[in-house]
Design a protein around this motif. Structure first.
Motif, PDB file in Angstrom:
ATOM      1  N   UNK A  80      20.612  45.042 -51.940  1.00  0.00           N
ATOM      2  CA  UNK A  80      19.189  45.297 -51.748  1.00  0.00           C
ATOM      3  C   UNK A  80      18.326  44.750 -52.874  1.00  0.00           C
ATOM      4  N   UNK A  81      18.946  44.170 -53.879  1.00  0.00           N
ATOM      5  CA  UNK A  81      18.186  43.471 -54.912  1.00  0.00           C
ATOM      6  C   UNK A  81      17.877  42.037 -54.527  1.00  0.00           C
ATOM      7  N   UNK A  82      18.329  41.627 -53.335  1.00  0.00           N
ATOM      8  CA  UNK A  82      18.081  40.268 -52.867  1.00  0.00           C
ATOM      9  C   UNK A  82      19.156  39.282 -53.245  1.00  0.00           C
ATOM     10  N   UNK A  83      20.278  39.764 -53.805  1.00  0.00           N
ATOM     11  CA  UNK A  83      21.357  38.866 -54.203  1.00  0.00           C
ATOM     12  C   UNK A  83      22.330  38.668 -53.048  1.00  0.00           C
ATOM     13  N   UNK A  84      22.775  37.428 -52.858  1.00  0.00           N
ATOM     14  CA  UNK A  84      23.714  37.121 -51.784  1.00  0.00           C
ATOM     15  C   UNK A  84      24.581  35.945 -52.224  1.00  0.00           C
ATOM     16  N   UNK A  85      25.895  36.073 -52.032  1.00  0.00           N
ATOM     17  CA  UNK A  85      26.788  34.989 -52.454  1.00  0.00           C
ATOM     18  C   UNK A  85      28.120  35.118 -51.750  1.00  0.00           C
ATOM     19  N   UNK A  86      28.858  34.012 -51.721  1.00  0.00           N
ATOM     20  CA  UNK A  86      30.257  34.012 -51.296  1.00  0.00           C
ATOM     21  C   UNK A  86      31.055  33.466 -52.466  1.00  0.00           C
ATOM     22  N   UNK A  87      31.935  34.285 -53.029  1.00  0.00           N
ATOM     23  CA  UNK A  87      32.709  33.913 -54.202  1.00  0.00           C
ATOM     24  C   UNK A  87      34.148  33.628 -53.775  1.00  0.00           C
ATOM     25  N   UNK A  88      34.688  32.507 -54.247  1.00  0.00           N
ATOM     26  CA  UNK A  88      36.024  32.079 -53.869  1.00  0.00           C
ATOM     27  C   UNK A  88      37.078  32.447 -54.889  1.00  0.00           C
ATOM     28  N   UNK A  89      38.301  31.954 -54.705  1.00  0.00           N
ATOM     29  CA  UNK A  89      39.431  32.313 -55.577  1.00  0.00           C
ATOM     30  C   UNK A  89      39.141  31.989 -57.042  1.00  0.00           C
ATOM     31  N   UNK A  90      39.466  32.935 -57.914  1.00  0.00           N
ATOM     32  CA  UNK A  90      39.236  32.748 -59.341  1.00  0.00           C
ATOM     33  C   UNK A  90      37.855  33.150 -59.799  1.00  0.00           C
ATOM     34  N   UNK A  91      36.991  33.546 -58.868  1.00  0.00           N
ATOM     35  CA  UNK A  91      35.638  33.925 -59.220  1.00  0.00           C
ATOM     36  C   UNK A  91      35.508  35.404 -59.537  1.00  0.00           C
ATOM     37  N   UNK A  92      34.332  35.781 -60.032  1.00  0.00           N
ATOM     38  CA  UNK A  92      34.064  37.159 -60.462  1.00  0.00           C
ATOM     39  C   UNK A  92      32.641  37.537 -60.094  1.00  0.00           C
ATOM     40  N   UNK A  93      32.462  38.798 -59.700  1.00  0.00           N
ATOM     41  CA  UNK A  93      31.134  39.359 -59.495  1.00  0.00           C
ATOM     42  C   UNK A  93      30.912  40.482 -60.509  1.00  0.00           C
ATOM     43  N   UNK A  94      29.777  40.468 -61.177  1.00  0.00           N
ATOM     44  CA  UNK A  94      29.438  41.554 -62.118  1.00  0.00           C
ATOM     45  C   UNK A  94      28.123  42.147 -61.642  1.00  0.00           C
ATOM     46  N   UNK A  95      28.183  43.369 -61.122  1.00  0.00           N
ATOM     47  CA  UNK A  95      27.002  44.024 -60.574  1.00  0.00           C
ATOM     48  C   UNK A  95      26.662  45.267 -61.392  1.00  0.00           C
ATOM     49  N   UNK A  96      25.444  45.319 -61.883  1.00  0.00           N
ATOM     50  CA  UNK A  96      24.930  46.509 -62.556  1.00  0.00           C
ATOM     51  C   UNK A  96      24.154  47.319 -61.534  1.00  0.00           C
ATOM     52  N   UNK A  97      24.753  48.440 -61.096  1.00  0.00           N
ATOM     53  CA  UNK A  97      24.067  49.279 -60.115  1.00  0.00           C
ATOM     54  C   UNK A  97      22.869  49.961 -60.755  1.00  0.00           C
ATOM     55  N   UNK A  98      23.023  50.423 -62.001  1.00  0.00           N
ATOM     56  CA  UNK A  98      21.914  51.033 -62.717  1.00  0.00           C
ATOM     57  C   UNK A  98      21.245  52.134 -61.915  1.00  0.00           C
ATOM     58  N   UNK A  99      19.931  52.009 -61.731  1.00  0.00           N
ATOM     59  CA  UNK A  99      19.145  53.062 -61.092  1.00  0.00           C
ATOM     60  C   UNK A  99      19.433  53.204 -59.603  1.00  0.00           C
ATOM     61  N   UNK A 100      20.077  52.215 -59.004  1.00  0.00           N
ATOM     62  CA  UNK A 100      20.455  52.365 -57.604  1.00  0.00           C
ATOM     63  C   UNK A 100      20.408  51.060 -56.843  1.00  0.00           C
ATOM     64  N   UNK A 101      21.507  50.762 -56.157  1.00  0.00           N
ATOM     65  CA  UNK A 101      21.616  49.535 -55.397  1.00  0.00           C
ATOM     66  C   UNK A 101      22.517  49.811 -54.201  1.00  0.00           C
ATOM     67  N   UNK A 102      22.190  49.222 -53.063  1.00  0.00           N
ATOM     68  CA  UNK A 102      23.057  49.264 -51.897  1.00  0.00           C
ATOM     69  C   UNK A 102      23.632  47.866 -51.717  1.00  0.00           C
ATOM     70  N   UNK A 103      24.944  47.770 -51.571  1.00  0.00           N
ATOM     71  CA  UNK A 103      25.530  46.456 -51.376  1.00  0.00           C
ATOM     72  C   UNK A 103      26.650  46.515 -50.352  1.00  0.00           C
ATOM     73  N   UNK A 104      27.014  45.341 -49.851  1.00  0.00           N
ATOM     74  CA  UNK A 104      28.174  45.209 -48.972  1.00  0.00           C
ATOM     75  C   UNK A 104      29.095  44.158 -49.557  1.00  0.00           C
ATOM     76  N   UNK A 105      30.393  44.358 -49.332  1.00  0.00           N
ATOM     77  CA  UNK A 105      31.424  43.429 -49.787  1.00  0.00           C
ATOM     78  C   UNK A 105      32.347  43.176 -48.606  1.00  0.00           C
ATOM     79  N   UNK A 106      32.136  42.054 -47.955  1.00  0.00           N
ATOM     80  CA  UNK A 106      32.822  41.751 -46.704  1.00  0.00           C
ATOM     81  C   UNK A 106      33.483  40.378 -46.775  1.00  0.00           C
TER      82      UNK A 106
END
Length: 286
Positions: A80-106
Motif C-alpha cells: 500500500x506504499x505503492x511499491x511493486x516488484x518481481x524479485x528473482x533468484x539471489x535477490x532480497x526484499x527489505x521492507x520496513x513496515x513501521x507505522x503500518x503497511x499492507x502487502x502481498x507476497x505471491x
C-alpha cells in the motif's frame, strides 16, 4: 579465539498449504533472539506447472521490518506504499513496515504456469519503540544489485545485504545498523566473520553442516553463539549455505499479536483498530 556455540534450535516443520515450511524461531524453546523475531524457511521444493503459487495474499504489518531472501524461484511484491516488484533468484526484499503497511507476497503468473524450484527465507527484525511508527519503506534488490565478496581460493562467497565486510558496504542502509548477509561455503572451506561480542548474532544453517569451535552446527538449525569474542570462525563440513547477521540488542518489552509487534498490549489494540479503520492506507486488490 572465536565465538562458540551456546545452543542449537532445530527448525520445526509447519507447512502452509502445499508450501514446505520450517521455522526455528519462534519455537518451543526460543521466543526470539533480540532483535531477531521470526524466521520462516520455505522449501527447497519444486512446483509443478499450473500450480497455485505462494499463499501470502494481502496482510498487514506494524512495528518491525521483514527481510526476504529469494534463494530460488521468484517473488512478486505489492504494498500500500505503492511499491511493486518481481524479485528473482539471489535477490532480497527489505521492507520496513513501521507505522503500518499492507502487502502481498505471491508467485508471478509465469511461475504458476511453468512451475520450478523455490526456496525463500523471511526474517523479521524488530524496531525499537522510537522507530516503530516510522514511515513505511521498501527496497527490492535483484542478485546483480548485491555485492558478491569471494573467499580465498574460490572456496565460497559472501552476498552482502547490509553492513560492511572486507571494505565492501552492502546496498541496504538500515535504520538500526543491522549487518546481514548470506554465505556460500564449499566443503572444507573456512571463513572468519566479524561478530562483535556486544551484539546479537543471527546464524541459521540453510544447507549443510558446519564446524564452529569444537562443535558441529547441524543443517536447518538456528545457532545461538556465546559472547566470548568479536568474531566467529566457520568451517564447512559439506557444501553449505548460511544466513548470517548481527545487530544491537533493543532490550525493550515485546508484545506481539500475529502481524503486529509492539511494546505494550495497548499499542497492539491500537494497531488492530487502525488496521480495521483503514489507516494502513488502502487495501490491495487480489
Amino acid at each position: 579465539m572465536t565465538r562458540r556455540i551456546k545452543r542449537q534450535y532445530k527448525a520445526f516443520r509447519d507447512d502452509i498449504r502445499d508450501l514446505q515450511t520450517r521455522r526455528p524461531v519462534p519455537g518451543p524453546e526460543l521466543e526470539h533472539l533480540d532483535p531477531f523475531l521470526f524466521l520462516n524457511h520455505h522449501g527447497p521444493q519444486v512446483y509443478a506447472p499450473d500450480n497455485l503459487g505462494l499463499p501470502f495474499g494481502p496482510h498487514p504489518h506494524r512495528g518491525f521490518e521483514t527481510v526476504t531472501f529469494i534463494l530460488r524461484g521468484e517473488l512478486a511484491h505489492k504494498d500500500t506504499g505503492g511499491h511493486e516488484s518481481i524479485i528473482g533468484p539471489g535477490g532480497v526484499q527489505w521492507m520496513t513496515a513501521g507505522s503500518g503497511l499492507i502487502h502481498s507476497e505471491l508467485s508471478p503468473e509465469s511461475f504458476k504456469r511453468q512451475g520450478g524450484e523455490l526456496e525463500i527465507l523471511q526474517l523479521w527484525v524488530n524496531l525499537p519503540s522510537r522507530l516503530k511508527m516510522t514511515a513505511p519503506s521498501y527496497v527490492g534488490l535483484q542478485a546483480a544489485d548485491i555485492p558478491q565478496i569471494p573467499l580465498s581460493h574460490g572456496e565460497g562467497s559472501v552476498s552482502l545485504i547490509s553492513g560492511e565486510v572486507a571494505g565492501v558496504t552492502g546496498p541496504i542502509k538500515t535504520l538500526t545498523g543491522v549487518t546481514m548477509m548470506t554465505v556460500q561455503l564449499a566443503a572444507g572451506s573456512k571463513v572468519t566473520l566479524k561478530a562483535p561480542a556486544a551484539r546479537e548474532v543471527f546464524l541459521y544453517t540453510v544447507k549443510g553442516r558446519l564446524q564452529i569451535g569444537d562443535q558441529q552446527a547441524q543443517s536447518w538449525h538456528l545457532i545461538e553463539l556465546d559472547d566470548s569474542d568479536d568474531s566467529v570462525t566457520i568451517e564447512a563440513i559439506e557444501d553449505a549455505v548460511l544466513l548470517f547477521g548481527h545487530a544491537d540488542k533493543i532490550r525493550e518489552p515485546i508484545v506481539s499479536h500475529g502481524p503486529f509487534v509492539m511494546n505494550t498490549a495497548q499499542e497492539i489494540n491500537e494497531a488492530i483498530l487502525d488496521y480495521q479503520a483503514g489507516r494502513f492506507n488502502v487495501k490491495l486488490d487480489g
